[in-house]
Design a protein around this motif. Structure first.
Motif, PDB file in Angstrom:
ATOM      1  N   ARG A 155       1.912  12.876  -6.725  1.00  0.00           N
ATOM      2  CA  ARG A 155       0.968  13.658  -5.936  1.00  0.00           C
ATOM      3  C   ARG A 155       1.012  13.248  -4.464  1.00  0.00           C
ATOM      4  N   CYS A 156       1.021  11.957  -4.206  1.00  0.00           N
ATOM      5  CA  CYS A 156       1.119  11.484  -2.831  1.00  0.00           C
ATOM      6  C   CYS A 156       2.470  11.855  -2.233  1.00  0.00           C
ATOM      7  N   ARG A 157       3.508  11.741  -3.016  1.00  0.00           N
ATOM      8  CA  ARG A 157       4.839  12.073  -2.524  1.00  0.00           C
ATOM      9  C   ARG A 157       4.898  13.536  -2.083  1.00  0.00           C
TER      10      ARG A 157
ATOM     11  N   PRO B  36       0.816  -1.215   0.000  1.00  0.00           N
ATOM     12  CA  PRO B  36       0.000   0.000   0.000  1.00  0.00           C
ATOM     13  C   PRO B  36       0.849   1.265   0.000  1.00  0.00           C
ATOM     14  N   CYS B  37       0.329   2.270  -0.666  1.00  0.00           N
ATOM     15  CA  CYS B  37       0.908   3.606  -0.595  1.00  0.00           C
ATOM     16  C   CYS B  37       0.809   4.096   0.850  1.00  0.00           C
ATOM     17  N   VAL B  38       1.892   4.635   1.399  1.00  0.00           N
ATOM     18  CA  VAL B  38       1.863   5.066   2.792  1.00  0.00           C
ATOM     19  C   VAL B  38       1.023   6.313   2.989  1.00  0.00           C
ATOM     20  N   PHE B  39       0.715   7.011   1.910  1.00  0.00           N
ATOM     21  CA  PHE B  39      -0.101   8.220   2.030  1.00  0.00           C
ATOM     22  C   PHE B  39      -1.591   7.924   1.876  1.00  0.00           C
ATOM     23  N   CYS B  40      -1.983   7.301   0.785  1.00  0.00           N
ATOM     24  CA  CYS B  40      -3.406   7.097   0.504  1.00  0.00           C
ATOM     25  C   CYS B  40      -3.866   5.664   0.743  1.00  0.00           C
ATOM     26  N   GLY B  41      -2.938   4.749   0.965  1.00  0.00           N
ATOM     27  CA  GLY B  41      -3.302   3.375   1.260  1.00  0.00           C
ATOM     28  C   GLY B  41      -3.693   2.550   0.054  1.00  0.00           C
TER      29      GLY B  41
ATOM     30  N   TYR C  28       5.167   5.781  -2.192  1.00  0.00           N
ATOM     31  CA  TYR C  28       4.002   6.520  -2.667  1.00  0.00           C
ATOM     32  C   TYR C  28       3.597   6.050  -4.049  1.00  0.00           C
ATOM     33  N   CYS C  29       2.276   6.032  -4.295  1.00  0.00           N
ATOM     34  CA  CYS C  29       1.780   5.513  -5.566  1.00  0.00           C
ATOM     35  C   CYS C  29       1.980   6.515  -6.688  1.00  0.00           C
ATOM     36  N   SER C  30       2.185   7.768  -6.355  1.00  0.00           N
ATOM     37  CA  SER C  30       2.283   8.793  -7.386  1.00  0.00           C
ATOM     38  C   SER C  30       3.050   9.999  -6.857  1.00  0.00           C
TER      39      SER C  30
HETATM   40 ZN   LIG Z   1      -0.946   7.195  -2.941  1.00  0.00          ZN
END
Ligand SMILES: [Zn+2]
Length: 47
Positions: free
Chosen positions: A40-42, A13-18, A36-38
């Motif tokens: 934007r999350c980073r 999972p992305c640590v920001f948005c899951g 991070y998945c993207s």
């Molecule tokens: Zn994310």
């Protein structure tokens, strides 16, 4: 790497948005560092 278990790709999972992220070729060298998945999350995490 594509012999045998070719259908298996790691994910986490992305640590920001899951949101689950599936392993991508561009991450093969730094998969352990991908959090991070993207972009934007980073960027959002430091907000
Ligand atoms: Zn994310």
């Amino acid at each position: 790497m594509h012999k045998g278990n070719k259908s298996y790709l790691p994910e986490k999972p992305c640590v920001f948005c899951g949101k689950p992220m599936t392993w991508r070729k561009k991450w093969e060298k730094n998969w352990d560092e991908v959090k991070y998945c993207s972009d934007r999350c980073r960027k959002n995490k430091s907000k």
